[in-house]
Scaffold this motif. Structure first.
Motif, PDB file in Angstrom:
ATOM      1  N   THR A  99      25.999   5.143 -18.475  1.00  0.00           N
ATOM      2  CA  THR A  99      24.557   5.014 -18.680  1.00  0.00           C
ATOM      3  C   THR A  99      23.962   4.206 -17.532  1.00  0.00           C
ATOM      4  O   THR A  99      24.538   3.218 -17.117  1.00  0.00           O
ATOM      5  CB  THR A  99      24.247   4.308 -20.012  1.00  0.00           C
ATOM      6  N   PHE A 100      22.848   4.647 -17.005  1.00  0.00           N
ATOM      7  CA  PHE A 100      22.219   3.916 -15.909  1.00  0.00           C
ATOM      8  C   PHE A 100      20.707   4.122 -15.947  1.00  0.00           C
ATOM      9  O   PHE A 100      20.205   5.058 -16.583  1.00  0.00           O
ATOM     10  CB  PHE A 100      22.796   4.330 -14.554  1.00  0.00           C
ATOM     11  N   GLU A 101      20.004   3.250 -15.264  1.00  0.00           N
ATOM     12  CA  GLU A 101      18.542   3.314 -15.185  1.00  0.00           C
ATOM     13  C   GLU A 101      18.101   3.230 -13.727  1.00  0.00           C
ATOM     14  O   GLU A 101      18.608   2.416 -12.965  1.00  0.00           O
ATOM     15  CB  GLU A 101      17.924   2.149 -15.960  1.00  0.00           C
ATOM     16  N   LEU A 102      17.186   4.069 -13.340  1.00  0.00           N
ATOM     17  CA  LEU A 102      16.629   4.006 -11.991  1.00  0.00           C
ATOM     18  C   LEU A 102      15.448   3.046 -12.009  1.00  0.00           C
ATOM     19  O   LEU A 102      14.452   3.308 -12.654  1.00  0.00           O
ATOM     20  CB  LEU A 102      16.170   5.388 -11.531  1.00  0.00           C
ATOM     21  N   ALA A 103      15.552   1.963 -11.270  1.00  0.00           N
ATOM     22  CA  ALA A 103      14.489   0.956 -11.285  1.00  0.00           C
ATOM     23  C   ALA A 103      13.624   1.007 -10.047  1.00  0.00           C
ATOM     24  O   ALA A 103      12.404   1.076 -10.160  1.00  0.00           O
ATOM     25  CB  ALA A 103      15.082  -0.448 -11.453  1.00  0.00           C
ATOM     26  N   SER A 104      14.181   0.997  -8.841  1.00  0.00           N
ATOM     27  CA  SER A 104      13.359   1.093  -7.623  1.00  0.00           C
ATOM     28  C   SER A 104      14.195   1.371  -6.382  1.00  0.00           C
ATOM     29  O   SER A 104      15.342   0.971  -6.292  1.00  0.00           O
ATOM     30  CB  SER A 104      12.544  -0.184  -7.402  1.00  0.00           C
ATOM     31  N   LEU A 105      13.607   2.071  -5.437  1.00  0.00           N
ATOM     32  CA  LEU A 105      14.193   2.293  -4.111  1.00  0.00           C
ATOM     33  C   LEU A 105      13.074   2.158  -3.092  1.00  0.00           C
ATOM     34  O   LEU A 105      12.040   2.790  -3.222  1.00  0.00           O
ATOM     35  CB  LEU A 105      14.807   3.684  -3.991  1.00  0.00           C
ATOM     36  N   ALA A 106      13.243   1.327  -2.106  1.00  0.00           N
ATOM     37  CA  ALA A 106      12.256   1.194  -1.038  1.00  0.00           C
ATOM     38  C   ALA A 106      12.835   1.793   0.229  1.00  0.00           C
ATOM     39  O   ALA A 106      13.844   1.317   0.731  1.00  0.00           O
ATOM     40  CB  ALA A 106      11.888  -0.274  -0.824  1.00  0.00           C
ATOM     41  N   HIS A 107      12.208   2.837   0.737  1.00  0.00           N
ATOM     42  CA  HIS A 107      12.695   3.504   1.948  1.00  0.00           C
ATOM     43  C   HIS A 107      11.515   3.742   2.867  1.00  0.00           C
ATOM     44  O   HIS A 107      10.624   4.537   2.568  1.00  0.00           O
ATOM     45  CB  HIS A 107      13.370   4.828   1.585  1.00  0.00           C
ATOM     46  N   ASP A 108      11.483   3.051   3.965  1.00  0.00           N
ATOM     47  CA  ASP A 108      10.414   3.173   4.949  1.00  0.00           C
ATOM     48  C   ASP A 108      11.012   3.736   6.227  1.00  0.00           C
ATOM     49  O   ASP A 108      11.591   3.003   7.033  1.00  0.00           O
ATOM     50  CB  ASP A 108       9.768   1.808   5.206  1.00  0.00           C
ATOM     51  N   GLU A 109      10.903   5.045   6.388  1.00  0.00           N
ATOM     52  CA  GLU A 109      11.513   5.707   7.541  1.00  0.00           C
ATOM     53  C   GLU A 109      10.853   5.262   8.839  1.00  0.00           C
ATOM     54  O   GLU A 109      11.530   5.089   9.860  1.00  0.00           O
ATOM     55  CB  GLU A 109      11.393   7.229   7.390  1.00  0.00           C
ATOM     56  N   GLN A 110       9.550   5.068   8.821  1.00  0.00           N
ATOM     57  CA  GLN A 110       8.838   4.691  10.038  1.00  0.00           C
ATOM     58  C   GLN A 110       9.300   3.338  10.565  1.00  0.00           C
ATOM     59  O   GLN A 110       9.514   3.155  11.760  1.00  0.00           O
ATOM     60  CB  GLN A 110       7.335   4.661   9.776  1.00  0.00           C
ATOM     61  N   ASN A 111       9.468   2.372   9.654  1.00  0.00           N
ATOM     62  CA  ASN A 111       9.891   1.030  10.056  1.00  0.00           C
ATOM     63  C   ASN A 111      11.397   0.819   9.940  1.00  0.00           C
ATOM     64  O   ASN A 111      11.890  -0.297  10.148  1.00  0.00           O
ATOM     65  CB  ASN A 111       9.157  -0.012   9.212  1.00  0.00           C
TER      66      ASN A 111
END
Length: 264
Positions: A99-111
């Protein structure tokens, strides 16, 4: 397929679990995978996997090609497994009864910035982490008792029902950091009743700082470590590829080879 709006990037959505399919443990907080402003795609599903979100009916199935949302919860049933592809090219796979929960992913390709945090409670996960080239990179898998920080690594994590965690590294290395570091002991204060005898000079041991080595460890290729339910850890030690071989391991190795990667 649902794509998370960029306006929600970085926000933490708390979902109240009102229904739990098979494989979810009542009364316990599930595994969390932090994924935020980008997409995590379900690239493989065997058996049954369920997603839980406020605006979805109970028992909603996860199917191949779905994009996973921040704040959603997922569980796999018996004889089931799933694979997720992350925006940086990394892969996460989850075994049966996980069991798992997706909480957040921060992906900034430009920076060239990426931040992924995966928190596990129960079950099995396999991570094939890409060598992301950028200014900032954080890819962590966490359990109730420890945090594993990685880069360009292949490893797996098993979380048992008693909260014992087993970590095995197949390529690269990871830093394991216990969440259960003890707080400094408070000085003892006692009452003095009447005059007391003053002793002569006595040798006094200096204050003992708890070494970070007691609560952190670097686990290298073909090594494993066990984190006990109280957060204490064994020393890393080598494991035998022959004894380690099973259907879950061999399947993941095959998927890794098919996906390719810099470590191959």
């Amino acid at each position: 397929m649902i794509c998370l709006s960029k306006k929600l990037a970085g926000l933490l959505v708390v979902i109240t679990l009102i229904w739990m399919p098979d494989g979810v443990i009542a009364g316990q907080k599930p595994i969390s995978v932090d994924i935020g402003g980008e997409k995590a795609e379900a690239t493989f599903i065997k058996g049954k996997a369920f997603r839980v979100r406020e605006d979805l009916p109970p028992g909603s199935s996860l199917v191949k090609g779905d994009f996973l949302h921040q704040g959603e919860r997922f569980s796999t049933q018996k004889a089931s497994r799933i694979e997720l592809k992350l925006p940086d090219g990394s892969f996460l796979r989850f075994g049966a009864q996980t069991t798992f929960e997706l909480a957040s992913l921060a992906h900034d390709e430009q920076n060239k910035e990426l931040s992924i945090d995966v928190k596990m409670l129960l079950g099995k996960t396999w991570a094939k982490v890409s060598k992301y080239v950028g200014r900032k990179r954080r890819f962590e898998i966490s359990t109730k008792t420890a945090v594993m920080g990685v880069r360009g690594t292949v490893y797996r994590v098993n979380v048992e029902k008693d909260d014992t965690v087993i970590v095995k590294v197949y390529w690269g290395e990871i830093l394991v950091d216990s969440k259960s570091k003890p707080a400094p002991a408070a000085p003892q204060r006692g009452k003095t009743v009447g005059p007391s005898k003053v002793l002569g000079p006595q040798p006094i041991a200096g204050p003992r700082a708890v070494s970070m080595k007691e609560w952190t460890a670097i686990v290298k290729s073909m090594q494993q470590i066990t984190i006990r339910p109280d957060g204490t850890m064994t020393k890393p030690f080598r494991f035998s590829p022959e004894e380690d071989s099973n259907d879950w391991v061999e399947w993941n190795k095959q998927r890794d080879a098919e996906a390719g990667g810099e470590q191959e």
